[in-house]
Design a protein around this motif. Structure first.
Motif, short mmCIF file in Angstrom:
data_model
loop_
_atom_site.label_atom_id
_atom_site.label_comp_id
_atom_site.label_asym_id
_atom_site.label_seq_id
_atom_site.Cartn_x
_atom_site.Cartn_y
_atom_site.Cartn_z
N PRO A 139 6.61 51.03 27.18
CA PRO A 139 5.61 50.15 26.73
C PRO A 139 4.44 50.86 25.85
N GLU A 140 4.37 52.13 26.37
CA GLU A 140 3.16 52.86 25.57
C GLU A 140 3.11 53.09 24.21
N PHE A 141 4.32 53.40 23.47
CA PHE A 141 4.35 53.40 22.21
C PHE A 141 5.44 52.61 21.54
N GLN A 142 5.18 52.42 20.17
CA GLN A 142 6.47 51.84 19.53
C GLN A 142 7.41 52.80 18.97
N THR A 143 8.38 52.46 18.80
CA THR A 143 9.51 53.42 18.13
C THR A 143 8.85 54.11 17.14
N PRO A 144 8.90 55.56 17.13
CA PRO A 144 8.07 56.56 16.19
C PRO A 144 9.01 56.44 14.90
N ALA A 145 8.12 56.16 13.85
CA ALA A 145 8.53 56.22 12.44
C ALA A 145 8.57 57.76 11.81
N MET A 146 9.70 58.00 11.37
CA MET A 146 10.14 59.30 10.77
C MET A 146 9.37 59.40 9.22
N ILE A 147 8.38 60.19 8.90
CA ILE A 147 7.89 60.06 7.59
C ILE A 147 7.59 61.45 7.13
N GLY A 148 7.41 61.49 5.56
CA GLY A 148 7.12 62.76 5.24
C GLY A 148 5.84 63.34 4.88
N HIS A 149 5.57 64.55 4.45
CA HIS A 149 4.11 64.85 4.60
C HIS A 149 3.45 63.99 3.43
N ALA A 150 4.11 63.59 2.31
CA ALA A 150 3.22 62.89 1.26
C ALA A 150 3.01 61.33 1.76
N GLU A 151 3.59 60.81 3.00
CA GLU A 151 3.23 59.60 3.43
C GLU A 151 1.90 59.66 4.34
N VAL A 152 1.71 60.82 4.74
CA VAL A 152 0.86 60.74 6.03
C VAL A 152 -0.68 60.20 5.41
N ASP A 153 -1.15 60.50 4.36
CA ASP A 153 -2.77 59.97 4.16
C ASP A 153 -2.55 58.73 3.91
N PRO A 154 -1.68 58.12 2.90
CA PRO A 154 -1.67 56.70 2.54
C PRO A 154 -1.34 55.77 3.98
N ALA A 155 -0.92 56.32 4.72
CA ALA A 155 -0.38 55.71 5.98
C ALA A 155 -1.48 55.55 6.85
N MET A 156 -2.43 56.65 7.06
CA MET A 156 -3.53 56.84 7.93
C MET A 156 -4.67 55.69 7.32
#
Length: 375
Positions: free
Chosen positions: A74-91
């Motif tokens: 219950p600590e985490f949701q299922t991790p999403a596998m993303i690429g480098h280009a998606e990091v900044d927009p996602a954060m």
């Protein structure tokens, strides 16, 4: 003494009737020991729960896949596998609280003993989860990497094995602590408010002058207010312990409830006297509210109820030993959490009673001068 008790009980009965007729105040007091306790216990969680996490896997190795599969509920949701280009927009859009970036050649560097670094990006606007989650993720990564290395190097045992034993709250359930301490906190706040409001209400309604022409003494009037308002708080504390904590929240009360109520009664001797003292200083309910914010809230916050007393500066820890609220919180936690008996908490009981008696005498002197101003 017989006359003192008879007059005090008669005046206490008047206080109870007055409170029953004040629908707003009565509703506020009942709410504070029922729904307020439940909402404080369940509304704020200090555990990591359902945190959003994404993983940038640049290694694509067995170890990186094991790390990715280690984050689950219950600590985490299922991790999403993303690429480098998606990091900044996602954060920037707050899609993830944590982003774990596993670098290339991570598994190879680990096996070669080169201590590679993994980058963890945290959205600290979710401050509570950010602080707890960083430590949790560090522990998961250390554990998985350690097990992977030991499996690759068979026969190599870990130099130290840490065995953790959690006492008094084995499940680390926030509501056990938060719910109990909200009851303890509300005892202080409501006792002060009820006693102070009772005095101001009588002054505003003009009934204080009626008492002055009756054959009663200031000590009897003050004792009646302490008795009446203290009894109301004590009854509602019992309701909160059994109906809310045990009934709704399933919180186990480790120690003796009668012993805790006895200590609470000693503490209410001080808290209601403080309310009367503030009632003699304040000229209206808004002024009482301002004095409450200046005096009672800091006293409650610094008593050790929600943050450890040891985290305060040394001089402040010493100063807070002069406040009965500090001793009240200490013996409440000892009894309700750790099941302590009277042989353990009696010094706290004695300190609460002694300081309370001194403050009661001071408040009584102030109360006498206050009544003299009406003559």
């Amino acid at each position: 003494m017989t006359r003192f008790l008879r007059n005090s009980l008669t005046l206490a009965r008047k206080e109870w009737i007055s409170l029953l007729r004040d629908v707003f105040m009565l509703g506020f007091v009942v709410y504070s020991f029922t729904f307020s306790v439940y909402s404080q216990a369940t509304g704020i969680s200090h555990e990591l729960h359902n945190a959003a996490i994404a993983i940038v896997d640049e290694d694509r190795s067995t170890l990186s896949q094991r790390l990715a599969s280690s984050f689950h509920g219950p600590e985490f949701q299922t991790p999403a596998m993303i690429g480098h280009a998606e990091v900044d927009p996602a954060m920037d859009s707050a899609r993830y609280t944590f982003v774990l970036d596993i670098p290339p050649n991570f598994q190879a560097d680990v096996l070669a003993g080169r201590s590679p670094a993994i980058q963890l990006l945290i959205d600290a606007t979710a401050m509570m989860q950010a602080g707890i989650g960083a430590g949790t993720i560090q522990g998961i990564v250390d554990d998985e990497v350690g097990r992977f290395v030991r499996r690759e190097a068979e026969g190599t045992a870990a130099p130290v094995s840490l065995q953790v034993r959690v006492a008094y709250n084995e499940a680390l359930d926030t509501k056990w602590f938060t719910g109990t301490m909200s009851v303890v906190s509300n005892v202080t706040m409501l006792a002060v408010l009820l006693a102070g409001a009772a005095l101001i209400r009588e002054r505003e309604h003009g009934t204080l002058e009626h008492l002055l022409v009756m054959p009663v003494r200031p000590a009897e009037i003050m004792a009646a207010k302490v008795l009446a308002n203290g009894a109301v708080i004590l009854v509602l504390t019992l309701v909160a312990l059994y109906a809310v904590l045990r009934g709704l929240l399933s919180v186990p009360l480790a120690g003796s409830v009668p012993l805790f109520l006895a200590g609470t009664a000693l503490y209410l001797f001080f808290a209601t006297a403080l309310g009367i003292f503030l009632g003699t200083v304040a000229r209206s309910m808004p002024q009482l509210g301002l004095l409450f914010i200046l005096i009672v809230l800091p006293m409650n916050m610094l008593s050790g109820g929600f943050t450890p007393l040891e985290s305060e500066p040394d001089w402040l820890q010493t100063a807070m030993q002069l406040s009965p609220s500090t001793h009240f919180v200490a013996f409440a936690q000892a009894i309700l959490f750790r099941g302590a008996g009277f042989d353990v908490v009696w010094p706290r009981f004695a300190a609460t009673a002694g300081i309370g008696a001194l403050f009661f005498a001071w408040s009584l002197a102030r109360f006498r001068r206050h009544l003299a101003s009406f003559r």
